[in-house]
Write a protein that holds these residues in place. Structure first.
Motif, PDB file in Angstrom:
ATOM      1  N   ALA A 258       0.832  -1.203   0.000  1.00 13.98           N
ATOM      2  CA  ALA A 258       0.000   0.000   0.000  1.00 13.98           C
ATOM      3  C   ALA A 258       0.870   1.257   0.000  1.00 13.98           C
ATOM      4  O   ALA A 258       0.574   2.231  -0.703  1.00 13.98           O
ATOM      5  N   VAL A 259       1.949   1.239   0.779  1.00 13.83           N
ATOM      6  CA  VAL A 259       2.853   2.386   0.825  1.00 13.83           C
ATOM      7  C   VAL A 259       3.488   2.623  -0.542  1.00 13.83           C
ATOM      8  O   VAL A 259       3.565   3.754  -1.031  1.00 13.83           O
ATOM      9  N   LEU A 260       3.930   1.541  -1.179  1.00 18.05           N
ATOM     10  CA  LEU A 260       4.553   1.674  -2.502  1.00 18.05           C
ATOM     11  C   LEU A 260       3.538   2.130  -3.550  1.00 18.05           C
ATOM     12  O   LEU A 260       3.864   2.901  -4.453  1.00 18.05           O
ATOM     13  N   GLY A 261       2.294   1.653  -3.437  1.00 18.44           N
ATOM     14  CA  GLY A 261       1.251   2.095  -4.358  1.00 18.44           C
ATOM     15  C   GLY A 261       0.957   3.579  -4.191  1.00 18.44           C
ATOM     16  O   GLY A 261       0.774   4.305  -5.176  1.00 18.44           O
ATOM     17  N   ALA A 262       0.918   4.030  -2.941  1.00 21.50           N
ATOM     18  CA  ALA A 262       0.708   5.453  -2.683  1.00 21.50           C
ATOM     19  C   ALA A 262       1.859   6.277  -3.242  1.00 21.50           C
ATOM     20  O   ALA A 262       1.659   7.368  -3.788  1.00 21.50           O
ATOM     21  N   ASN A 263       3.065   5.743  -3.108  1.00 24.08           N
ATOM     22  CA  ASN A 263       4.232   6.449  -3.648  1.00 24.08           C
ATOM     23  C   ASN A 263       4.133   6.607  -5.161  1.00 24.08           C
ATOM     24  O   ASN A 263       4.455   7.663  -5.711  1.00 24.08           O
ATOM     25  N   ASP A 264       3.673   5.559  -5.846  1.00 26.95           N
ATOM     26  CA  ASP A 264       3.473   5.652  -7.297  1.00 26.95           C
ATOM     27  C   ASP A 264       2.470   6.752  -7.636  1.00 26.95           C
ATOM     28  O   ASP A 264       2.660   7.511  -8.597  1.00 26.95           O
ATOM     29  N   GLY A 265       1.391   6.818  -6.851  1.00 23.61           N
ATOM     30  CA  GLY A 265       0.387   7.847  -7.092  1.00 23.61           C
ATOM     31  C   GLY A 265       0.935   9.242  -6.878  1.00 23.61           C
ATOM     32  O   GLY A 265       0.647  10.162  -7.647  1.00 23.61           O
ATOM     33  N   ILE A 266       1.743   9.399  -5.835  1.00 22.30           N
ATOM     34  CA  ILE A 266       2.337  10.713  -5.541  1.00 22.30           C
ATOM     35  C   ILE A 266       3.217  11.178  -6.690  1.00 22.30           C
ATOM     36  O   ILE A 266       3.069  12.289  -7.212  1.00 22.30           O
ATOM     37  N   VAL A 267       4.148  10.322  -7.106  1.00 24.09           N
ATOM     38  CA  VAL A 267       5.137  10.721  -8.111  1.00 24.09           C
ATOM     39  C   VAL A 267       4.498  10.939  -9.482  1.00 24.09           C
ATOM     40  O   VAL A 267       4.749  11.953 -10.145  1.00 24.09           O
ATOM     41  N   SER A 268       3.677   9.990  -9.917  1.00 23.66           N
ATOM     42  CA  SER A 268       3.117  10.094 -11.265  1.00 23.66           C
ATOM     43  C   SER A 268       2.159  11.282 -11.398  1.00 23.66           C
ATOM     44  O   SER A 268       2.201  12.019 -12.391  1.00 23.66           O
ATOM     45  N   THR A 269       1.304  11.488 -10.408  1.00 22.69           N
ATOM     46  CA  THR A 269       0.354  12.601 -10.485  1.00 22.69           C
ATOM     47  C   THR A 269       1.061  13.936 -10.314  1.00 22.69           C
ATOM     48  O   THR A 269       0.710  14.924 -10.980  1.00 22.69           O
ATOM     49  N   ALA A 270       2.069  13.981  -9.435  1.00 21.96           N
ATOM     50  CA  ALA A 270       2.827  15.220  -9.270  1.00 21.96           C
ATOM     51  C   ALA A 270       3.514  15.607 -10.569  1.00 21.96           C
ATOM     52  O   ALA A 270       3.484  16.775 -10.985  1.00 21.96           O
ATOM     53  N   GLY A 271       4.125  14.630 -11.216  1.00 22.17           N
ATOM     54  CA  GLY A 271       4.776  14.926 -12.486  1.00 22.17           C
ATOM     55  C   GLY A 271       3.788  15.417 -13.528  1.00 22.17           C
ATOM     56  O   GLY A 271       4.074  16.361 -14.283  1.00 22.17           O
ATOM     57  N   LEU A 272       2.606  14.802 -13.556  1.00 22.41           N
ATOM     58  CA  LEU A 272       1.601  15.174 -14.545  1.00 22.41           C
ATOM     59  C   LEU A 272       1.100  16.601 -14.335  1.00 22.41           C
ATOM     60  O   LEU A 272       1.090  17.417 -15.269  1.00 22.41           O
ATOM     61  N   VAL A 273       0.689  16.929 -13.107  1.00 24.76           N
ATOM     62  CA  VAL A 273       0.120  18.262 -12.878  1.00 24.76           C
ATOM     63  C   VAL A 273       1.179  19.355 -12.976  1.00 24.76           C
ATOM     64  O   VAL A 273       0.892  20.476 -13.415  1.00 24.76           O
ATOM     65  N   LEU A 274       2.411  19.045 -12.590  1.00 20.15           N
ATOM     66  CA  LEU A 274       3.471  20.045 -12.728  1.00 20.15           C
ATOM     67  C   LEU A 274       3.809  20.288 -14.198  1.00 20.15           C
ATOM     68  O   LEU A 274       4.117  21.415 -14.595  1.00 20.15           O
ATOM     69  N   GLY A 275       3.748  19.236 -14.997  1.00 14.35           N
ATOM     70  CA  GLY A 275       3.984  19.404 -16.424  1.00 14.35           C
ATOM     71  C   GLY A 275       2.944  20.300 -17.059  1.00 14.35           C
ATOM     72  O   GLY A 275       3.277  21.164 -17.893  1.00 14.35           O
ATOM     73  N   VAL A 276       1.691  20.121 -16.655  1.00 12.65           N
ATOM     74  CA  VAL A 276       0.628  20.976 -17.189  1.00 12.65           C
ATOM     75  C   VAL A 276       0.745  22.390 -16.622  1.00 12.65           C
ATOM     76  O   VAL A 276       0.550  23.378 -17.342  1.00 12.65           O
ATOM     77  N   ALA A 277       1.083  22.490 -15.321  1.00  4.97           N
ATOM     78  CA  ALA A 277       1.218  23.806 -14.704  1.00  4.97           C
ATOM     79  C   ALA A 277       2.350  24.613 -15.323  1.00  4.97           C
ATOM     80  O   ALA A 277       2.322  25.849 -15.316  1.00  4.97           O
ATOM     81  N   ALA A 278       3.345  23.941 -15.873  1.00  4.86           N
ATOM     82  CA  ALA A 278       4.451  24.646 -16.532  1.00  4.86           C
ATOM     83  C   ALA A 278       4.007  25.253 -17.854  1.00  4.86           C
ATOM     84  O   ALA A 278       4.631  26.191 -18.355  1.00  4.86           O
ATOM     85  N   ALA A 279       2.936  24.697 -18.408  1.00  9.05           N
ATOM     86  CA  ALA A 279       2.459  25.186 -19.705  1.00  9.05           C
ATOM     87  C   ALA A 279       1.339  26.206 -19.583  1.00  9.05           C
ATOM     88  O   ALA A 279       1.135  27.028 -20.475  1.00  9.05           O
TER      89      ALA A 279
ATOM     90  N   PRO B  48      -2.169  30.045  -4.581  1.00  9.90           N
ATOM     91  CA  PRO B  48      -2.297  30.932  -5.749  1.00  9.90           C
ATOM     92  C   PRO B  48      -1.368  30.459  -6.860  1.00  9.90           C
ATOM     93  O   PRO B  48      -0.411  29.717  -6.620  1.00  9.90           O
ATOM     94  N   ALA B  49      -1.627  30.907  -8.076  1.00 16.10           N
ATOM     95  CA  ALA B  49      -0.882  30.420  -9.241  1.00 16.10           C
ATOM     96  C   ALA B  49       0.620  30.600  -9.097  1.00 16.10           C
ATOM     97  O   ALA B  49       1.404  29.737  -9.495  1.00 16.10           O
ATOM     98  N   SER B  50       1.050  31.691  -8.501  1.00 11.53           N
ATOM     99  CA  SER B  50       2.479  31.964  -8.391  1.00 11.53           C
ATOM    100  C   SER B  50       3.195  31.006  -7.426  1.00 11.53           C
ATOM    101  O   SER B  50       4.417  30.837  -7.502  1.00 11.53           O
ATOM    102  N   ALA B  51       2.433  30.382  -6.514  1.00  8.02           N
ATOM    103  CA  ALA B  51       3.054  29.508  -5.510  1.00  8.02           C
ATOM    104  C   ALA B  51       2.782  28.032  -5.771  1.00  8.02           C
ATOM    105  O   ALA B  51       3.233  27.177  -4.989  1.00  8.02           O
ATOM    106  N   ARG B  52       2.080  27.707  -6.829  1.00  7.57           N
ATOM    107  CA  ARG B  52       1.679  26.321  -7.064  1.00  7.57           C
ATOM    108  C   ARG B  52       2.860  25.361  -7.187  1.00  7.57           C
ATOM    109  O   ARG B  52       2.896  24.307  -6.550  1.00  7.57           O
ATOM    110  N   VAL B  53       3.810  25.725  -8.003  1.00  3.03           N
ATOM    111  CA  VAL B  53       4.930  24.813  -8.270  1.00  3.03           C
ATOM    112  C   VAL B  53       5.783  24.580  -7.028  1.00  3.03           C
ATOM    113  O   VAL B  53       6.031  23.431  -6.655  1.00  3.03           O
ATOM    114  N   PRO B  54       6.263  25.632  -6.343  1.00  6.22           N
ATOM    115  CA  PRO B  54       7.086  25.367  -5.156  1.00  6.22           C
ATOM    116  C   PRO B  54       6.335  24.648  -4.045  1.00  6.22           C
ATOM    117  O   PRO B  54       6.901  23.777  -3.369  1.00  6.22           O
ATOM    118  N   VAL B  55       5.066  24.989  -3.845  1.00  5.09           N
ATOM    119  CA  VAL B  55       4.276  24.308  -2.807  1.00  5.09           C
ATOM    120  C   VAL B  55       4.135  22.828  -3.125  1.00  5.09           C
ATOM    121  O   VAL B  55       4.272  21.964  -2.247  1.00  5.09           O
TER     122      VAL B  55
END
Length: 233
Positions: A21-42, A172-179
């Motif tokens: 369960a811990v490893l599954g949660a870790n997969d969710g954290i990393v994959s979703t974080a990468g996805l939303v940050l990629g979109v937030a960069a655009a 706020p939009a300016s703090a999304r990425v660092p937060v």
């Protein structure tokens, strides 16, 4: 058995499930974080980020559940086939199976005489359970449920995915990425520590590996999202 040394198989089973369960949660954290940050960069628009995050969460949870269901189902089918074969051999060749059980215990270090006594006593009590344990290393009463494994995997992934999704939508939009970077780093630190503790491994190494890998994944997707967004824009 001395105090503090758990030998109950149920404990090991629960620890295995918890670690998965811990490893599954870790997969969710990393994959979703990468996805939303990629979109937030655009784009700074909330709609596309939310849509991408929810889509990634849903697709990831379904994929994890399906993969776990197929994997555990295959394992369960194999275990059942082995158990059915063992039942047939016990019914058709009881003496040969007794000799085989004695040989197994002799191979573990018992003297031939002691191994024979152990085999005979276990056979008199429950020959099928004795062979399932010594020969196949399978507990017929503890076969993993594919549905339970799929549900646990989906829930773990979903729980992990919610953290970066919330972290990037609340500020706020300016703090999304660092937060989001900080929130994910903290979450990976906790999951790395917990997974290492459950596995009896060094916590510092596990934490470093997870945080470094997660940071790299977020950095790469952010840069790619920024480049793609700039090219399209």
């Amino acid at each position: 058995m001395h105090p503090g040394e758990p030998h109950d198989q149920a404990i090991f089973t629960r620890l295995s499930w918890l670690r998965a369960a811990v490893l599954g949660a870790n997969d969710g954290i990393v994959s979703t974080a990468g996805l939303v940050l990629g979109v937030a960069a655009a784009t700074t628009a909330t709609g596309p980020i939310l849509t991408a995050g929810v889509a990634g969460l849903t697709a990831g949870a379904v994929s994890m559940a399906l993969g776990e269901y197929v994997s555990v189902s295959s394992q369960r089918d194999t275990e059942r086939a082995l158990l059915d074969k063992e039942r047939g051999e016990l019914a058709d060749f009881p003496e040969q199976e007794l000799d085989e059980l004695a040989a197994l215990y002799e191979a573990k270090g018992l003297t031939p005489a002691t191994a024979r006594v152990v085999a005979e006593e276990l056979t008199a009590r429950d020959p099928f359970a004795a062979h399932a344990d010594a020969e196949l290393h399978i507990d017929p009463d503890e076969l993993t449920s594919p549905w339970r494994a799929a549900g646990a995997s989906a829930l773990a992934f979903t729980a992990g995915s919610l953290l970066p999704l919330i972290a990037i939508l609340l500020p706020p939009a300016s703090a999304r990425v660092p937060v989001t970077f900080v929130a994910v780093a903290v979450a990976l630190t906790l999951t790395g520590w917990l997974s290492a503790r459950l596995g009896g491994a060094a916590t510092r190494r596990a934490i470093t590996r997870l945080v470094a890998g997660g940071a790299l994944a977020m950095a790469v997707t952010y840069v790619i999202g920024h480049l793609v967004g700039t090219a399209i824009g």
